[in-house]
Design a protein around this motif. Structure first.
Motif, PDB file in Angstrom:
ATOM      1  N   ASN A 112     -44.421 -24.457   8.155  1.00  0.00           N
ATOM      2  CA  ASN A 112     -44.631 -23.541   7.025  1.00  0.00           C
ATOM      3  C   ASN A 112     -43.591 -23.697   5.924  1.00  0.00           C
ATOM      4  O   ASN A 112     -43.202 -22.726   5.278  1.00  0.00           O
ATOM      5  CB  ASN A 112     -44.662 -22.077   7.481  1.00  0.00           C
ATOM      6  N   ALA A 135     -40.676 -17.132   0.615  1.00  0.00           N
ATOM      7  CA  ALA A 135     -41.833 -16.545  -0.062  1.00  0.00           C
ATOM      8  C   ALA A 135     -42.784 -15.900   0.938  1.00  0.00           C
ATOM      9  O   ALA A 135     -43.981 -15.843   0.714  1.00  0.00           O
ATOM     10  CB  ALA A 135     -42.554 -17.602  -0.882  1.00  0.00           C
ATOM     11  N   ALA A 151     -45.571 -15.301  -3.304  1.00  0.00           N
ATOM     12  CA  ALA A 151     -44.834 -16.201  -4.181  1.00  0.00           C
ATOM     13  C   ALA A 151     -44.408 -15.474  -5.450  1.00  0.00           C
ATOM     14  O   ALA A 151     -45.135 -14.664  -5.988  1.00  0.00           O
ATOM     15  CB  ALA A 151     -45.716 -17.387  -4.538  1.00  0.00           C
ATOM     16  N   SER A 211     -40.389 -19.138  -6.213  1.00  0.00           N
ATOM     17  CA  SER A 211     -41.097 -20.250  -5.567  1.00  0.00           C
ATOM     18  C   SER A 211     -41.412 -21.351  -6.569  1.00  0.00           C
ATOM     19  O   SER A 211     -41.499 -22.519  -6.215  1.00  0.00           O
ATOM     20  CB  SER A 211     -42.404 -19.790  -4.942  1.00  0.00           C
ATOM     21  N   VAL A 236     -40.507 -24.339  -0.446  1.00  0.00           N
ATOM     22  CA  VAL A 236     -40.856 -22.930  -0.287  1.00  0.00           C
ATOM     23  C   VAL A 236     -41.174 -22.652   1.178  1.00  0.00           C
ATOM     24  O   VAL A 236     -41.974 -23.363   1.786  1.00  0.00           O
ATOM     25  CB  VAL A 236     -42.087 -22.571  -1.158  1.00  0.00           C
ATOM     26  N   THR A 257     -43.036 -20.382   3.570  1.00  0.00           N
ATOM     27  CA  THR A 257     -44.137 -19.426   3.380  1.00  0.00           C
ATOM     28  C   THR A 257     -44.267 -18.459   4.552  1.00  0.00           C
ATOM     29  O   THR A 257     -45.163 -17.635   4.567  1.00  0.00           O
ATOM     30  CB  THR A 257     -45.476 -20.159   3.199  1.00  0.00           C
ATOM     31  N   SER A 258     -43.386 -18.566   5.544  1.00  0.00           N
ATOM     32  CA  SER A 258     -43.610 -17.761   6.748  1.00  0.00           C
ATOM     33  C   SER A 258     -42.632 -16.601   6.946  1.00  0.00           C
ATOM     34  O   SER A 258     -42.639 -15.980   7.988  1.00  0.00           O
ATOM     35  CB  SER A 258     -43.546 -18.669   7.977  1.00  0.00           C
TER      36      SER A 258
END
Ligand code: ADP
Ligand code: MG
Length: 447
Positions: free
Chosen positions: A113, A344, A348, A352, A358, A360-361
């Motif tokens: 992620n 993020a 976002a 980001s 980035v 994402t998790s």
């Protein structure tokens, strides 16, 4: 956030299904967002171009190949020998191993992620020697809860009402819990005419009855109230101050717990050779120091602005410097660092946009994971390059002694290329090692 007819609309707002009419009151260049994007652009322009990994090997390899071929010709007196050597001097491992390994590394990071925006980022991440962490929302969960309210000029409920009214317009991690707390207590919120988010300070709002409200950190409130008493906070707590007119309305105490993985992430980075780890936060010194102490960070820069964050990170040594941040106020510093990683997990933001990678998790351990994946990727790329060079030089020596006809050589060099590519493809599995490095998290599903 739910807007109603007549509400001011922030730039960058995403509409869902209902159509609406909007009146523009400011030009884009005047928005807070635009000024931050400008800072980001300046920071990006100041970044040095990256030296490509394989280029370092290309010239020496070419010289060695020509020397072997030249000697073969000279010793044998046969120009065909020159050609036979050069047929197996394959530059393909140099050309292809790095991009293949880096694509593999990027895909491996994506399985964790972490979205990496270009391959060069992996190369810098692999060499990172200093790391700067933002505090709120990065080392801490950023899922704060209202714990307590200390009333001053206003009651507990009034303080919360004023704060929530202003925070409706903020994207800061403390805005949601304050608004949510007012909603759960079914407090009526006063009507807001204008609201401005002042990055790293708080929100400045004016109410329909003409009073102005500030919500944010003490120095921001003290600009209108003069010196105020600061409550004593315990670890994992932070205070948001609320002023109305030129009076302190009250102080909202929020719990902002440190992420469970923060300390482990810091120690994994140290073990991986990161020499300097610092915290760079907009928050006040006392809160910053208690969090830094808990995660074993010694260097603390508190009360910073987006601009001073940039200066601090640019002055950090040794380089390259990695910056990890989450908020709008981190966007410039994420771009100014040698490599910026944005958290993020909660959606976002402009952070980001400006970061090179980035997460994402919403999991800070990914910082150490992606550093591992990068190191492993570069290692695999170098191994593949060297494997190609060594086999190729071996074949050149065989060809130099006249035992390798050009046709066979041509076939063998294809095989060398193939082996180099297969070797580089091992980077696709680099993330597995990251999970091994952090045994506590092995059972976390990755997908
Ligand atoms: P960090 O740099 O650690 O992410 P921020 O710069 O986001 O921290 O915020 C620093 C401090 O500023 C917060 O701890 C808080 O006290 C205050 N602050 C900033 N924006 C807001 C806001 N919208 N509401 C309440 N407090 C805020
Ligand atoms: Mg932050």
């Amino acid at each position: 956030m739910n807007y109603r007819a007549g509400d001011p609309l922030l730039s960058g707002t995403v509409n869902s299904t209902t159509s609406f009419t909007m009146r523009a009151q400011k030009v884009a260049a005047d928005s807070n967002y635009a000024s931050i994007v400008r800072l980001v652009e300046e920071a990006v322009d100041s970044r040095a171009p990256m030296v490509r990994l394989a280029d370092r090997y290309a010239v020496p390899f070419t010289i060695v190949s020509l020397l072997i071929a030249g000697f073969a010709w000279f010793l044998s007196g046969d120009p065909v020998r020159f050609a036979e050597v050069l047929v197996v001097a394959t530059p393909c491992p140099l050309l292809i191993a790095t991009p293949v390994a880096f694509m593999g590394g990027m895909s491996s990071a994506a399985k964790l992620n972490v979205i990496i925006k270009d391959g060069g980022v992996l190369e810098v991440l692999a060499r990172v020697r200093a790391v700067a962490f933002d505090k709120t929302g990065t080392l801490t969960e950023g899922k704060a809860d209202v714990v307590e309210i200390h009333p001053a000029a206003r009651t507990v409920d009034e303080t919360l009402q004023l704060a929530a009214a202003a925070e409706q317009y903020s994207v800061h991690v403390f805005a949601d819990p304050i608004v949510a707390s007012a909603r759960t207590q079914q407090l009526e919120l006063p009507e807001v005419v204008t609201a401005d988010e002042v990055a790293t300070n708080g929100v400045l709002a004016s109410l329909a009855d003409g009073t102005s409200v500030r919500v944010g950190k003490p120095s921001f409130i003290e600009e209108v109230t003069g010196a105020i008493d600061r409550p004593v906070l315990s670890a994992g707590e932070t205070a948001v101050y609320v002023s109305v007119g030129d009076e302190l309305a009250g102080v909202i105490i929020l719990s902002d717990p440190i992420r469970e993985q923060s300390a482990d992430t810091v120690s994994r980075l140290r073990r991986a050779g990161v020499a300097e780890i610092a915290m760079v936060t907009g928050d006040i010194t006392s809160t910053a120091e208690s969090v830094a102490h808990a995660v074993d960070i010694q260097t603390v820069h508190a009360e910073t602005t987006p601009q001073t964050k940039v200066r601090i990170v640019q002055a950090m040594r040794p380089r390259p410097v990695l910056m990890v941040g989450d908020g709008i106020n981190d966007a410039p510093v994420l771009a100014a660092a040698d490599v910026g990683v944005a958290m993020a997990g909660r959606g976002a933001t402009v952070a980001s946009e400006s970061a090179a990678a980035v997460i994402t998790s919403n999991d800070i351990a990914r910082v150490a994971d992606v550093a591992y994946v990068s190191r492993r990727t570069v290692q695999i790329a170098l191994q593949s390059i060297w494997m190609g060079i060594i086999i190729s030089v071996g074949l050149m020596l065989v060809a130099a002694s006249g035992y390798l006809p050009a046709v066979v050589g041509a076939l063998l060099q294809e095989i060398v290329d193939f082996v180099a590519i297969l070797s580089a493809l091992r980077a696709l599995r680099a993330h597995r090692g990251a999970r091994r490095e952090s045994p506590a998290r092995r059972e976390v599903p990755v997908g």
